[in-house]
Design a protein around this motif. Structure first.
Motif, PDB file in Angstrom:
ATOM      1  N   ASP A   1      -4.406   1.659  -5.839  1.00 45.24           N
ATOM      2  CA  ASP A   1      -5.709   1.214  -5.350  1.00 45.24           C
ATOM      3  C   ASP A   1      -6.795   2.287  -5.395  1.00 45.24           C
ATOM      4  OD1 ASP A   1      -4.843   2.860  -3.314  1.00 45.24           O
ATOM      5  OD2 ASP A   1      -4.579   1.256  -1.845  1.00 45.24           O
TER       6      ASP A   1
ATOM      7  N   SER B   1       0.564  -1.554  -6.718  1.00 46.06           N
ATOM      8  CA  SER B   1      -0.526  -1.462  -5.742  1.00 46.06           C
ATOM      9  C   SER B   1      -1.303  -0.152  -5.837  1.00 46.06           C
ATOM     10  CB  SER B   1       0.044  -1.628  -4.340  1.00 46.06           C
ATOM     11  OG  SER B   1       1.213  -0.803  -4.189  1.00 46.06           O
TER      12      SER B   1
ATOM     13  N   HIS C   1       0.842  -1.199   0.000  1.00 48.49           N
ATOM     14  CA  HIS C   1       0.000   0.000   0.000  1.00 48.49           C
ATOM     15  C   HIS C   1       0.874   1.243   0.000  1.00 48.49           C
ATOM     16  CE1 HIS C   1      -3.318   2.681   0.779  1.00 48.49           C
ATOM     17  NE2 HIS C   1      -2.712   3.139   1.854  1.00 48.49           N
TER      18      HIS C   1
END
Length: 240
Positions: free
Chosen positions: A110, A108, A90
């Motif tokens: 997101d 990652s 993250h």
């Protein structure tokens, strides 16, 4: 650490890598592909540089780190001349400027907000950053990522950003009790991947489907993964 312990760990990594490569080759064959179609990433969270470098000597050409700070603390001791680095954990927006231009891909991504910040920082450095979009394939409230049903609209918006290039999708499915259950999530991811590929969207490439980790990489390959992220099965249990 005594030299004998280092040597023992080296031997474990060598044996583990041999087994992983054999498993990848068999799963690839069972899915109608070859081992060369599957890219093995060594996940190096908490792993000391001496052991990462040994894996690189054995042919690992891609490593993945979860945290910007940990990667930067290791980088000067890593032999990365023939090895790419991806960020797979993250990423907070306030850390983007520290990582853009320092890795070959951010797996990652997101949210649209994060994609915009990566585009902004990339443009400021006159680079284009390759990214994967992280999909919350299990609709888990505890996880970040794009929900499958939101992905189409999100891709349309991200495709308009300069200085980022979507190269595919990544996912971490829910913890499953059986391989059958895990394969359903991987199958759903592959279907998303294929559907997006068929649309031939501008600035959107579907080259990489990153899914599968130490406990489920064979199932992921059987359902279409072409990049697997393996840490503990290669380096042993993590030490925090």
């Amino acid at each position: 650490m005594e030299k004998s312990l280092i040597d023992r760990r080296f031997e474990d990594i060598e044996e583990n890598l041999k087994v992983i490569r054999e498993n990848i080759a068999q799963a690839a064959l069972d899915s109608g592909r070859t081992a060369s179609d599957i890219h093995l990433m060594a996940v190096t969270k908490t792993v000391e540089p001496i052991f990462i470098n040994h894996a690189i000597e054995l042919g690992i050409d891609l490593i993945g780190e979860n945290k910007v700070q940990e990667l930067e603390s290791k980088r000067e001791n890593l032999h990365l001349e023939h090895c790419d680095v991806h960020l797979i954990g993250h990423l907070q927006t306030n850390k983007v400027k520290k990582i853009v231009g320092r890795v070959s891909m951010i797996q990652s991504v997101d949210s649209i907000h994060l994609a915009r910040e990566i585009a902004k920082q990339s443009a400021a450095r006159s680079v284009t950053t390759d990214i994967l979009l992280e999909v919350n394939i299990g609709h888990e409230e505890s996880k970040t990522g794009f929900l499958p049903e939101q992905l189409g609209d999100s891709l349309a918006e991200i495709s308009s950003l300069n200085a980022v290039q979507v190269q595919g999708l990544m996912a971490i499915p829910p913890i499953c009790d059986s391989e059958t259950q895990a394969r359903k999530f991987f199958s759903d991811m592959h279907q998303l991947f294929v559907d997006i590929l068929a649309k031939k969207l501008d600035n959107i490439n579907m080259n990489i489907l990153s899914m599968g980790m130490s406990g489920d990489y064979r199932a992921a390959i059987l359902e279409g993964a072409n990049l697997v992220r393996i840490g503990s099965a290669l380096f042993g249990a993590r030490k925090y």
